[in-house]
Design a protein around this motif. Sequence first.
Motif, PDB file in Angstrom:
ATOM      1  N   CYS A  26      56.197  50.107  53.072  1.00 46.68           N
ATOM      2  CA  CYS A  26      56.584  48.977  53.940  1.00 46.68           C
ATOM      3  C   CYS A  26      58.038  49.160  54.397  1.00 46.68           C
ATOM      4  CB  CYS A  26      56.440  47.670  53.175  1.00 46.68           C
ATOM      5  SG  CYS A  26      57.304  46.282  53.960  1.00 46.68           S
ATOM      6  N   PRO A  27      58.273  49.156  55.716  1.00 45.42           N
ATOM      7  CA  PRO A  27      59.653  49.363  56.200  1.00 45.42           C
ATOM      8  C   PRO A  27      60.627  48.272  55.766  1.00 45.42           C
ATOM      9  CG  PRO A  27      58.165  48.775  58.013  1.00 45.42           C
ATOM     10  CD  PRO A  27      57.298  48.996  56.813  1.00 45.42           C
ATOM     11  N   TYR A  28      60.122  47.051  55.600  1.00 43.97           N
ATOM     12  CA  TYR A  28      60.996  45.967  55.125  1.00 43.97           C
ATOM     13  C   TYR A  28      61.401  46.233  53.670  1.00 43.97           C
ATOM     14  CZ  TYR A  28      59.092  43.356  59.139  1.00 43.97           C
ATOM     15  OH  TYR A  28      58.714  42.944  60.398  1.00 43.97           O
ATOM     16  N   ARG A  31      64.057  49.061  53.405  1.00 46.45           N
ATOM     17  CA  ARG A  31      65.465  48.705  53.690  1.00 46.45           C
ATOM     18  C   ARG A  31      66.052  47.938  52.509  1.00 46.45           C
ATOM     19  NH1 ARG A  31      64.558  43.716  58.115  1.00 46.45           N
ATOM     20  NH2 ARG A  31      64.769  45.288  59.714  1.00 46.45           N
ATOM     21  N   LEU A  50      48.881  45.525  49.073  1.00 44.89           N
ATOM     22  CA  LEU A  50      48.822  44.352  49.962  1.00 44.89           C
ATOM     23  C   LEU A  50      47.419  43.746  50.010  1.00 44.89           C
ATOM     24  CD1 LEU A  50      51.153  45.440  52.899  1.00 44.89           C
ATOM     25  CD2 LEU A  50      51.690  43.949  50.974  1.00 44.89           C
ATOM     26  N   LYS A  53      47.080  41.385  46.140  1.00 48.83           N
ATOM     27  CA  LYS A  53      48.413  40.960  45.694  1.00 48.83           C
ATOM     28  C   LYS A  53      48.342  40.323  44.314  1.00 48.83           C
ATOM     29  CE  LYS A  53      49.891  40.081  50.412  1.00 48.83           C
ATOM     30  NZ  LYS A  53      50.109  39.078  51.453  1.00 48.83           N
ATOM     31  N   LYS A  63      54.348  32.724  50.549  1.00 49.98           N
ATOM     32  CA  LYS A  63      54.072  33.489  51.777  1.00 49.98           C
ATOM     33  C   LYS A  63      53.704  34.938  51.448  1.00 49.98           C
ATOM     34  CE  LYS A  63      58.724  34.810  53.466  1.00 49.98           C
ATOM     35  NZ  LYS A  63      58.797  36.190  53.926  1.00 49.98           N
ATOM     36  N   ALA A  64      54.088  35.382  50.268  1.00 49.70           N
ATOM     37  CA  ALA A  64      53.609  36.640  49.686  1.00 49.70           C
ATOM     38  C   ALA A  64      53.723  37.852  50.598  1.00 49.70           C
ATOM     39  CB  ALA A  64      52.169  36.463  49.192  1.00 49.70           C
ATOM     40  N   THR A  65      54.865  37.961  51.291  1.00 47.59           N
ATOM     41  CA  THR A  65      55.157  39.228  51.951  1.00 47.59           C
ATOM     42  C   THR A  65      56.079  40.014  51.020  1.00 47.59           C
ATOM     43  OG1 THR A  65      57.065  38.271  53.123  1.00 47.59           O
ATOM     44  CG2 THR A  65      54.954  38.300  54.297  1.00 47.59           C
ATOM     45  N   VAL A  66      56.162  41.301  51.247  1.00 47.32           N
ATOM     46  CA  VAL A  66      57.127  42.107  50.496  1.00 47.32           C
ATOM     47  C   VAL A  66      58.220  42.559  51.471  1.00 47.32           C
ATOM     48  CG1 VAL A  66      55.559  42.869  48.688  1.00 47.32           C
ATOM     49  CG2 VAL A  66      55.712  44.199  50.800  1.00 47.32           C
ATOM     50  N   PRO A  67      59.438  42.698  50.983  1.00 44.23           N
ATOM     51  CA  PRO A  67      59.878  42.551  49.602  1.00 44.23           C
ATOM     52  C   PRO A  67      60.158  41.090  49.228  1.00 44.23           C
ATOM     53  CG  PRO A  67      61.761  43.090  50.973  1.00 44.23           C
ATOM     54  CD  PRO A  67      60.567  43.069  51.882  1.00 44.23           C
ATOM     55  N   GLU A  78      63.218  35.997  49.852  1.00 41.89           N
ATOM     56  CA  GLU A  78      61.910  36.347  50.419  1.00 41.89           C
ATOM     57  C   GLU A  78      62.009  37.112  51.729  1.00 41.89           C
ATOM     58  OE1 GLU A  78      58.956  32.811  49.567  1.00 41.89           O
ATOM     59  OE2 GLU A  78      60.748  32.075  50.590  1.00 41.89           O
ATOM     60  N   GLU A  79      63.203  37.465  52.152  1.00 41.57           N
ATOM     61  CA  GLU A  79      63.386  38.183  53.416  1.00 41.57           C
ATOM     62  C   GLU A  79      64.176  39.455  53.140  1.00 41.57           C
ATOM     63  OE1 GLU A  79      62.360  37.626  56.605  1.00 41.57           O
ATOM     64  OE2 GLU A  79      61.143  35.999  55.821  1.00 41.57           O
ATOM     65  N   SER A  80      63.728  40.553  53.728  1.00 42.69           N
ATOM     66  CA  SER A  80      64.346  41.847  53.442  1.00 42.69           C
ATOM     67  C   SER A  80      65.838  41.880  53.780  1.00 42.69           C
ATOM     68  CB  SER A  80      63.605  42.953  54.185  1.00 42.69           C
ATOM     69  OG  SER A  80      63.549  42.673  55.571  1.00 42.69           O
TER      70      SER A  80
HETATM   71  N1  LIG Z   1      60.280  39.009  57.504  1.00 45.34           N
HETATM   72  C1  LIG Z   1      59.801  39.650  56.314  1.00 45.34           C
HETATM   73  C2  LIG Z   1      58.586  40.518  56.677  1.00 45.34           C
HETATM   74  C3  LIG Z   1      57.995  41.260  55.499  1.00 45.34           C
HETATM   75  C4  LIG Z   1      56.586  41.774  55.820  1.00 45.34           C
HETATM   76  O1  LIG Z   1      55.948  41.333  56.786  1.00 45.34           O
HETATM   77  N2  LIG Z   1      56.091  42.687  54.975  1.00 45.34           N
HETATM   78  C5  LIG Z   1      54.712  43.111  55.147  1.00 45.34           C
HETATM   79  C6  LIG Z   1      54.456  44.505  54.620  1.00 45.34           C
HETATM   80  S1  LIG Z   1      55.265  45.755  55.589  1.00 45.34           S
HETATM   81  C7  LIG Z   1      53.830  42.199  54.331  1.00 45.34           C
HETATM   82  O2  LIG Z   1      54.152  41.889  53.198  1.00 45.34           O
HETATM   83  N3  LIG Z   1      52.739  41.725  54.892  1.00 45.34           N
HETATM   84  C8  LIG Z   1      51.865  40.815  54.206  1.00 45.34           C
HETATM   85  C9  LIG Z   1      50.480  41.234  54.187  1.00 45.34           C
HETATM   86  O3  LIG Z   1      50.150  42.297  54.750  1.00 45.34           O
HETATM   87  O4  LIG Z   1      49.668  40.521  53.598  1.00 45.34           O
HETATM   88  C10 LIG Z   1      60.921  40.445  55.669  1.00 45.34           C
HETATM   89  O5  LIG Z   1      61.842  40.857  56.399  1.00 45.34           O
HETATM   90  O6  LIG Z   1      60.934  40.632  54.443  1.00 45.34           O
END
Ligand SMILES: N[C@@H](CCC(=O)N[C@@H](CS)C(=O)NCC(=O)O)C(=O)O
Length: 231
Positions: A26-28, A31, A50, A53, A63-67, A78-80
């Motif tokens: 994941c690019p986020y 970083r 993903l 999870k 919201k469960a996005t990474v990181p 919760e934000e990269s």
């Molecule tokens: N705005 C968030 C975006 C993070 C994001 O969207 N990560 C993706 C993976 S690259 C993710 O977790 N997506 C959730 C999913 O696929 O369920 C950040 O900067 O951390």
Amino acid sequence: MWVRSSQTRMTESTRPLPVLYSFRRCPYAMRARMALWIAGETVELREVKLADKPPELIAASPKATVPVLDFRDGSVIEESIAVMRWALHRNDPEGWLEGDDTELIAEADGTFKHHLDRYKYPNRYEDEPDHGKVDHRAEGLAILARWDERIAAQGQLCAERRTLADIALFPFIRQFANHDRAWFDAQDLPHLQPWLNGHLESELFASIMPKFTPWKAGGETVLFGPEKTVA
Ligand SMILES: N[C@@H](CCC(=O)N[C@@H](CS)C(=O)NCC(=O)O)C(=O)O
């Protein structure tokens, strides 16, 4: 080399390490891992699939996005970009915060990412009104051409040396390039192409890209950071 004061060490040694929920590709997350690494932070890394999870991630951050950086005291980041800033405000040995260009980062995370997603996965966006009417690869390239000029003028995006902006952006430019590497290499981006290669070949990038086994509760604890242990 980063050294914590003994006072800090005493206080922090009683606290569990923060947990970083991450996904290697994941690019986020990339970083965030690079900023944590350069700042000399050690975290417990939990590699996330993903498609599956862990409930612990969802509990910490619905919201469960990474990181996600979980301090295990009820507070999370919760934000990269916020993870990057948190780490660099604690320790910024290369002066990355001098390149915290919010406008540039917003363009990368907004317009550039918009075109990148539609270039990579056109089928996912078939319902959008402008589907098929916009050449997203060309739109992305036009943005890259402007960034190429910045690199031409300064060496990196915001200075002669790498800063937060370079590290925040290059994982996304890597994705754009990798989608069709032969096409990308044939474009007229004489400064951005070697800039990207320099970041991809850096020791820092290699350090944050080892293979991680997906985490589950009760599994092995993986420490991530240049020192790998709490100072
Ligand atoms: N705005 C968030 C975006 C993070 C994001 O969207 N990560 C993706 C993976 S690259 C993710 O977790 N997506 C959730 C999913 O696929 O369920 C950040 O900067 O951390």
